[in-house]
Design a protein around this motif. Structure first.
Motif, PDB file in Angstrom:
ATOM      1  N   SER A 387       0.827  -1.212   0.000  1.00  0.00           N
ATOM      2  CA  SER A 387       0.000   0.000   0.000  1.00  0.00           C
ATOM      3  C   SER A 387       0.864   1.267   0.000  1.00  0.00           C
ATOM      4  CB  SER A 387      -0.945   0.005   1.199  1.00  0.00           C
ATOM      5  OG  SER A 387      -0.203  -0.082   2.386  1.00  0.00           O
ATOM      6  N   ASP A 484      -3.277  -5.661  -7.398  1.00  0.00           N
ATOM      7  CA  ASP A 484      -4.399  -5.162  -6.591  1.00  0.00           C
ATOM      8  C   ASP A 484      -5.609  -6.063  -6.767  1.00  0.00           C
ATOM      9  OD1 ASP A 484      -3.322  -2.839  -5.427  1.00  0.00           O
ATOM     10  OD2 ASP A 484      -3.430  -1.805  -7.349  1.00  0.00           O
ATOM     11  N   LEU A 486      -9.694  -5.870  -6.707  1.00  0.00           N
ATOM     12  CA  LEU A 486     -10.801  -4.905  -6.739  1.00  0.00           C
ATOM     13  C   LEU A 486     -12.123  -5.631  -6.502  1.00  0.00           C
ATOM     14  CD1 LEU A 486      -9.784  -3.152 -10.090  1.00  0.00           C
ATOM     15  CD2 LEU A 486      -9.133  -2.443  -7.837  1.00  0.00           C
ATOM     16  N   ASN A 488     -15.999  -4.800  -7.073  1.00  0.00           N
ATOM     17  CA  ASN A 488     -16.862  -3.804  -7.728  1.00  0.00           C
ATOM     18  C   ASN A 488     -16.112  -2.500  -8.011  1.00  0.00           C
ATOM     19  OD1 ASN A 488     -19.050  -5.370  -8.031  1.00  0.00           O
ATOM     20  ND2 ASN A 488     -20.173  -4.608  -6.255  1.00  0.00           N
ATOM     21  N   GLY A 489     -14.870  -2.634  -8.426  1.00  0.00           N
ATOM     22  CA  GLY A 489     -14.100  -1.445  -8.818  1.00  0.00           C
ATOM     23  C   GLY A 489     -13.365  -0.749  -7.684  1.00  0.00           C
ATOM     24  N   ASP A 490     -13.560  -1.182  -6.408  1.00  0.00           N
ATOM     25  CA  ASP A 490     -12.860  -0.554  -5.267  1.00  0.00           C
ATOM     26  C   ASP A 490     -11.689  -1.434  -4.836  1.00  0.00           C
ATOM     27  OD1 ASP A 490     -14.706   1.479  -5.223  1.00  0.00           O
ATOM     28  OD2 ASP A 490     -16.051   0.417  -3.850  1.00  0.00           O
ATOM     29  N   THR A 491     -10.515  -0.825  -4.628  1.00  0.00           N
ATOM     30  CA  THR A 491      -9.333  -1.591  -4.204  1.00  0.00           C
ATOM     31  C   THR A 491      -9.441  -1.965  -2.730  1.00  0.00           C
ATOM     32  OG1 THR A 491      -8.113  -0.133  -5.676  1.00  0.00           O
ATOM     33  CG2 THR A 491      -6.812  -1.566  -4.288  1.00  0.00           C
ATOM     34  N   VAL A 492      -9.057  -3.211  -2.396  1.00  0.00           N
ATOM     35  CA  VAL A 492      -8.990  -3.644  -0.987  1.00  0.00           C
ATOM     36  C   VAL A 492      -7.515  -3.662  -0.606  1.00  0.00           C
ATOM     37  CG1 VAL A 492      -9.607  -5.462   0.647  1.00  0.00           C
ATOM     38  CG2 VAL A 492     -11.006  -5.103  -1.388  1.00  0.00           C
ATOM     39  N   ASP A 493      -7.078  -2.666   0.184  1.00  0.00           N
ATOM     40  CA  ASP A 493      -5.625  -2.494   0.393  1.00  0.00           C
ATOM     41  C   ASP A 493      -4.971  -3.671   1.112  1.00  0.00           C
ATOM     42  OD1 ASP A 493      -6.652  -1.935   2.911  1.00  0.00           O
ATOM     43  OD2 ASP A 493      -5.033  -0.555   3.406  1.00  0.00           O
ATOM     44  N   GLN A 577     -25.279   0.812  -7.213  1.00  0.00           N
ATOM     45  CA  GLN A 577     -24.594   2.106  -7.084  1.00  0.00           C
ATOM     46  C   GLN A 577     -24.303   2.444  -5.631  1.00  0.00           C
ATOM     47  OE1 GLN A 577     -27.315   4.708  -9.045  1.00  0.00           O
ATOM     48  NE2 GLN A 577     -26.644   4.127 -11.095  1.00  0.00           N
ATOM     49  N   THR A 580     -22.331  -1.673  -0.722  1.00  0.00           N
ATOM     50  CA  THR A 580     -20.908  -1.978  -0.525  1.00  0.00           C
ATOM     51  C   THR A 580     -20.767  -3.447  -0.152  1.00  0.00           C
ATOM     52  OG1 THR A 580     -21.073  -1.359   1.784  1.00  0.00           O
ATOM     53  CG2 THR A 580     -20.263   0.333   0.271  1.00  0.00           C
TER      54      THR A 580
END
Length: 595
Positions: A387, A484, A486, A488-493, A577, A580
């Protein structure tokens, strides 16, 4: 001082150091029949369960030789490569070393590296062939190996057995005759070298030291030079099986000091103790700083335990100076510490000790190593954590640490070992035949490839015969990428890893498949993707849980059903949309166990 001998025992893992130490204590009557048990110096439960020495242990013995009484200070050391720092500290406090070699196994990798460490400190080496009572012992062949290694005479090598007590008397005589007495001036200003410390909940921190010059007495006002703190010596004494108080400890001897120190930051291993009223001009040049090899995040399971974890790690660091840590935080796991270890066994032991000695339940992240990242301007930053990586467009190149590994094995296992090393991106430097059918292979290997499972695989393909030792050699440019994950398009650090470009595709695919099994289904589709920068290299989809909205339509026109399905589709789109995805805790742990 002429009647003091300080020596340590060095050997490869499982060559019988602790058993031989038991016989020495028994012969010198340091320990009564009632207190005698196997591996008496290994006083930690973990050491007894696993049958390995984790800590070096100091103990004083008295021995009569030629009508005079001698004081022998013995330090028993660990044999595993992960605890080599304990060995280096013991060697700094001694003038001689017993080099023990198993008569059935011969010279191993750790024997050689510990021996070189002792020779660097100008220690007098007494070679001993142990386990001579066994049927499979080959004392002549092992003596030939020792002569090749040390260049000594055959008459210098002693034969012994820790189990039966054979040759123990000869070893004690050799220690008195061959090991030099410590040198120093009893009337000079006090200088004591701290080589270990322990935390006692009732008495504070107890420091173990060797007096190099001067004399330390009970009630003296002393100063610790590195931290510049002053204390009264409430109690000084020598280390027998228990601590024995004395009025004073003189030059050349090994002892302990209790001065009511409460905070662990005030005692540093390698520090010098001196008198306040007559201080020494300079500190003793102690041992080198420890270089951690493997880094992992350690997080408390309950967030409110963060401060307790800090206190526990500080107390552990007193007893194990090779542990390093600094605070860090993760979006997924909260606040914790980034800890540096000397290897995977070291990491496992620390976790186990945190649980047993301090009741701390912790989660540790996947172990990794530190990398040097160079940007386009030529600036270099050290990165321990994926990260912390800068944007890929700014990176010029990344350098990773390489180690020089020495593997000693039987000639029949050369093929499988070479295949294993090549699979880990190893480069063969040279191979040397030591003696008969024993060969030593030298490899340059990337440290990141060996920290997870290399040692276990090496042991299994060589049927336990190969021994492995390594030291950090240098940093080399490598084609490393940040992988990385993802959702749904969000990175999980917490799931990001640094890996070599060639392995990234298969690793990303395995990771996505594993997460698909573990992430619970939602009301909408979840896309799990593995990406390098902006390029997606693998994808899995967790299908949505669907409700049959057309169940209430009996007969009638098809357009009624279509209308309901269109309405549901709109709702799913809106939900996606704002929805989460919760990643369950076991998903983080499963990724560590991918291999």
């Amino acid at each position: 001082m002429n009647r003091i001998r300080n020596f340590c025992i060095i050997a490869h893992i499982d060559h019988g150091k602790s058993t031989l130490a038991d016989r020495l204590l028994e012969t010198t009557k340091t320990i009564s029949e009632r207190d005698l048990q196997d591996q008496v110096l290994d006083n930690m439960d973990l050491e007894r369960e696993r049958g390995i020495t984790i800590k070096s242990h100091a103990i004083q013995m008295n021995y009569e030789h030629g009508g005079e009484m001698y004081t022998l200070n013995l330090i028993d050391t660990p044999g595993h490569v992960d605890f080599a720092y304990e060995v280096s500290r013991s060697i700094a406090a001694c003038e001689g070393a017993l080099l023990i070699v198993d008569a059935t196994q011969g010279i191993q990798a750790q024997t050689i590296s510990n021996l070189y460490m002792a020779i660097e400190h100008d220690l007098e080496i007494i070679p001993i062939v142990n386990k001579c009572d066994l049927q499979s012992a080959m004392p002549e062949e092992v003596e030939d190996q020792i002569i090749d290694l040390l260049g000594c005479d055959r008459s210098d090598i002693l034969r012994a057995s820790g189990k039966t007590g054979l040759g123990v008397q000869a070893i004690l005589d050799a220690i008195v005759e061959r090991v030099p007495a410590p040198v120093g001036d009893p009337d000079a200003p006090l200088q004591c070298l701290i080589f270990d410390s322990v935390f006692n909940p009732f008495r504070g921190i107890i420091a173990y030291y060797k007096v190099v010059n001067g004399t330390i007495s009970k009630g003296d006002l002393v100063k610790f030079m590195a931290t510049d703190t002053e204390y009264d010596a409430d109690e000084v004494g020598v280390l027998r099986l228990d601590m024995e108080p004395r009025k004073s400890i003189s030059c050349g001897d090994v002892g302990y000091i209790i001065s009511g120190i409460k905070t662990s930051k005030e005692v540093k291993v390698g520090d010098t103790i001196t008198h306040v009223d007559r201080p020494a001009e300079n500190a003793i040049s102690g041992f080198e700083e420890v270089k951690p090899m493997v880094f992992a995040g350690v997080y408390p399971i309950e967030t409110e335990d963060f401060e307790n974890l800090r206190a526990s790690l500080e107390k552990l660091q007193l007893n194990d100076a090779s542990l390093t840590f600094q605070p860090e935080s993760s979006a997924a796991l909260g606040f914790g510490f980034r800890c540096g270890f000397l290897g995977l066994l070291h990491m496992e032991i620390i976790q186990e000790r945190l649980d047993r000695e301090f009741n701390m339940n912790v989660i540790s992240t996947v172990p990794n190593v530190s990398y040097l990242v160079y940007d386009k301007q030529g600036h270099c930053t050290e990165v321990h954590n994926p990260s912390g990586m800068p944007d890929p467009t700014l990176i010029d190149h990344i350098e990773e640490p390489f180690i020089r590994a020495s593997i000693i094995t039987n000639t029949q296992f050369i093929g499988p070992i070479m295949t294993l090393c090549l699979g880990k991106r190893g480069i063969l430097v040279k191979q040397e035949y030591i003696h008969g059918d024993r060969v030593e292979l030298f490899y340059d290997l990337p440290l990141g490839e060996i920290v997870i499972d290399f040692y276990d695989k090496l042991k299994s393909i060589s049927k336990g015969y190969a021994s492995f030792d390594y030291h950090l050699s240098d940093f080399r440019p490598s084609k490393l990428v940040k992988l990385d994950i993802l959702l749904n398009g969000d990175t999980v650090d917490a799931l990001s890893t640094l890996t070599h470009f060639d392995n990234a595709q298969s690793f990303g695919r395995r990771m996505c498949e594993k997460l698909k099994e573990l992430i619970p289904r939602q009301q909408f589709d979840i896309a799990i993707q593995a990406a390098i920068g902006s390029k997606i290299i693998a994808r899995e989809t967790v299908k949505a849980v669907r409700k049959d909205v057309t169940a209430k339509c009996y007969g009638g026109d098809i357009s009624r059903k279509r209308k309901l399905l269109e309405k549901q589709k709109e709702g799913k789109k809106k939900m996606k949309q704002i929805g989460t995805v919760e990643v369950p805790q076991k998903a983080f742990l499963a990724v560590l166990k991918l291999d």
